[in-house]
Design a protein around this motif. Structure first.
Motif, PDB file in Angstrom:
ATOM      1  N   SER A 182       0.839  -1.194   0.000  1.00  0.00           N
ATOM      2  CA  SER A 182       0.000   0.000   0.000  1.00  0.00           C
ATOM      3  C   SER A 182       0.872   1.240   0.000  1.00  0.00           C
ATOM      4  O   SER A 182       2.105   1.150   0.170  1.00  0.00           O
ATOM      5  CB  SER A 182      -0.919  -0.002   1.227  1.00  0.00           C
ATOM      6  OG  SER A 182      -0.156   0.026   2.417  1.00  0.00           O
ATOM      7  N   GLY A 183       0.233   2.385  -0.165  1.00  0.00           N
ATOM      8  CA  GLY A 183       0.951   3.638  -0.084  1.00  0.00           C
ATOM      9  C   GLY A 183       1.201   4.326  -1.405  1.00  0.00           C
ATOM     10  O   GLY A 183       1.730   5.441  -1.433  1.00  0.00           O
ATOM     11  N   GLY A 184       0.844   3.692  -2.496  1.00  0.00           N
ATOM     12  CA  GLY A 184       1.036   4.325  -3.788  1.00  0.00           C
ATOM     13  C   GLY A 184       0.096   5.499  -3.990  1.00  0.00           C
ATOM     14  O   GLY A 184      -0.836   5.710  -3.209  1.00  0.00           O
ATOM     15  N   GLY A 185       0.358   6.266  -5.024  1.00  0.00           N
ATOM     16  CA  GLY A 185      -0.480   7.414  -5.319  1.00  0.00           C
ATOM     17  C   GLY A 185       0.176   8.295  -6.344  1.00  0.00           C
ATOM     18  O   GLY A 185       1.140   7.892  -7.006  1.00  0.00           O
ATOM     19  N   SER A 186      -0.350   9.506  -6.465  1.00  0.00           N
ATOM     20  CA  SER A 186       0.183  10.469  -7.420  1.00  0.00           C
ATOM     21  C   SER A 186       0.925  11.568  -6.680  1.00  0.00           C
ATOM     22  O   SER A 186       0.458  12.058  -5.650  1.00  0.00           O
ATOM     23  CB  SER A 186      -0.959  11.072  -8.234  1.00  0.00           C
ATOM     24  OG  SER A 186      -1.618  10.075  -8.992  1.00  0.00           O
ATOM     25  N   VAL A 187       2.059  11.941  -7.230  1.00  0.00           N
ATOM     26  CA  VAL A 187       2.889  12.965  -6.602  1.00  0.00           C
ATOM     27  C   VAL A 187       3.618  13.720  -7.700  1.00  0.00           C
ATOM     28  O   VAL A 187       3.868  13.181  -8.791  1.00  0.00           O
ATOM     29  CB  VAL A 187       3.883  12.307  -5.609  1.00  0.00           C
ATOM     30  CG1 VAL A 187       4.849  11.382  -6.330  1.00  0.00           C
ATOM     31  CG2 VAL A 187       4.606  13.337  -4.787  1.00  0.00           C
ATOM     32  N   GLN A 188       3.964  14.952  -7.404  1.00  0.00           N
ATOM     33  CA  GLN A 188       4.736  15.738  -8.369  1.00  0.00           C
ATOM     34  C   GLN A 188       6.218  15.414  -8.255  1.00  0.00           C
ATOM     35  O   GLN A 188       6.693  14.956  -7.206  1.00  0.00           O
ATOM     36  CB  GLN A 188       4.502  17.222  -8.138  1.00  0.00           C
ATOM     37  CG  GLN A 188       3.106  17.683  -8.532  1.00  0.00           C
ATOM     38  CD  GLN A 188       2.986  19.197  -8.518  1.00  0.00           C
ATOM     39  OE1 GLN A 188       3.648  19.875  -7.748  1.00  0.00           O
ATOM     40  NE2 GLN A 188       2.129  19.719  -9.394  1.00  0.00           N
ATOM     41  N   ALA A 189       6.928  15.660  -9.318  1.00  0.00           N
ATOM     42  CA  ALA A 189       8.369  15.432  -9.323  1.00  0.00           C
ATOM     43  C   ALA A 189       9.019  16.192  -8.172  1.00  0.00           C
ATOM     44  O   ALA A 189       8.651  17.340  -7.881  1.00  0.00           O
ATOM     45  CB  ALA A 189       8.969  15.868 -10.650  1.00  0.00           C
ATOM     46  N   GLY A 190       9.961  15.513  -7.520  1.00  0.00           N
ATOM     47  CA  GLY A 190      10.618  16.100  -6.360  1.00  0.00           C
ATOM     48  C   GLY A 190       9.952  15.737  -5.043  1.00  0.00           C
ATOM     49  O   GLY A 190      10.534  15.969  -3.975  1.00  0.00           O
ATOM     50  N   GLY A 191       8.765  15.172  -5.120  1.00  0.00           N
ATOM     51  CA  GLY A 191       8.033  14.806  -3.917  1.00  0.00           C
ATOM     52  C   GLY A 191       8.457  13.468  -3.349  1.00  0.00           C
ATOM     53  O   GLY A 191       9.403  12.827  -3.835  1.00  0.00           O
ATOM     54  N   SER A 192       7.735  13.053  -2.317  1.00  0.00           N
ATOM     55  CA  SER A 192       8.062  11.820  -1.602  1.00  0.00           C
ATOM     56  C   SER A 192       6.816  10.971  -1.388  1.00  0.00           C
ATOM     57  O   SER A 192       5.697  11.491  -1.320  1.00  0.00           O
ATOM     58  CB  SER A 192       8.679  12.140  -0.233  1.00  0.00           C
ATOM     59  OG  SER A 192       9.883  12.861  -0.363  1.00  0.00           O
TER      60      SER A 192
END
Length: 124
Positions: free
Chosen positions: A5-15
Motif C-alpha cells: 500500500s501507499g502508492g499514489g500520485s505525486v509531483q516530481a521532487g516529492g516523496s
C-alpha cells in the motif's frame, strides 16, 4: 500473503512511503524486497533486506533516494521514496523469501512470494 500500500500520485521532487505487510508469524525469518514495473518495461529490482537485518541492498537507480526499512513488530517493510522523478512511475511490488543467503537479494527469481502491487505516478 503480502499486502502493499501507499502508492499514489505525486509531483516530481516529492516523496512517498510504501508499505508491505506480511501475514506470517515468522516475519523475522523472511528476506523482503521491493520491485517495480513500468509500462512496457521489465520488472526492476529496487531494494531488499536480508532476513537477518544485517544487509540491505539497493539498485543503482534508486540508491541515495530510496530507503528500505522494516518493523518486525508490525510485520511490515517500508520503502521511503524521496526526490521522485517521472521515470519512477510504475507499479511497485513487494516480495518475500524465507531464509536464504544474501547473495541474491535483488534477484527477481529468488522470491517465491509476491504482493499485488501499488501504483506510483510521478508527474512533471
Amino acid at each position: 500473503q503480502l499486502q502493499a500500500s501507499g502508492g499514489g500520485s505525486v509531483q516530481a521532487g516529492g516523496s512517498l512511503r510504501l508499505s508491505c505487510t506480511a501475514s506470517t508469524r515468522t516475519f523475522n525469518s523472511y528476506s523482503m524486497a521491493w520491485f517495480r514495473q513500468a509500462p512496457g518495461r521489465e520488472r526492476e529490482s529496487l531494494a531488499a533486506v536480508h532476513w537477518t537485518g544485517r544487509i540491505t541492498s539497493y539498485s543503482d537507480s534508486v540508491k541515495g533516494r530510496f530507503t528500505l526499512s522494516r518493523d518486525l513488530a508490525k510485520n511490515t517493510v517500508y520503502l521511503q521514496m524521496n526526490s521522485l522523478k517521472p521515470e519512477d512511475t510504475a507499479v511497485y511490488s513487494c516480495a518475500a523469501r524465507e531464509g536464504g543467503s544474501a547473495n541474491n537479494l535483488l534477484s527477481e527469481s529468488w522470491y517465491p512470494y509476491w504482493g499485488q502491487g501499488t501504483l506510483v505516478t510521478v508527474s512533471s
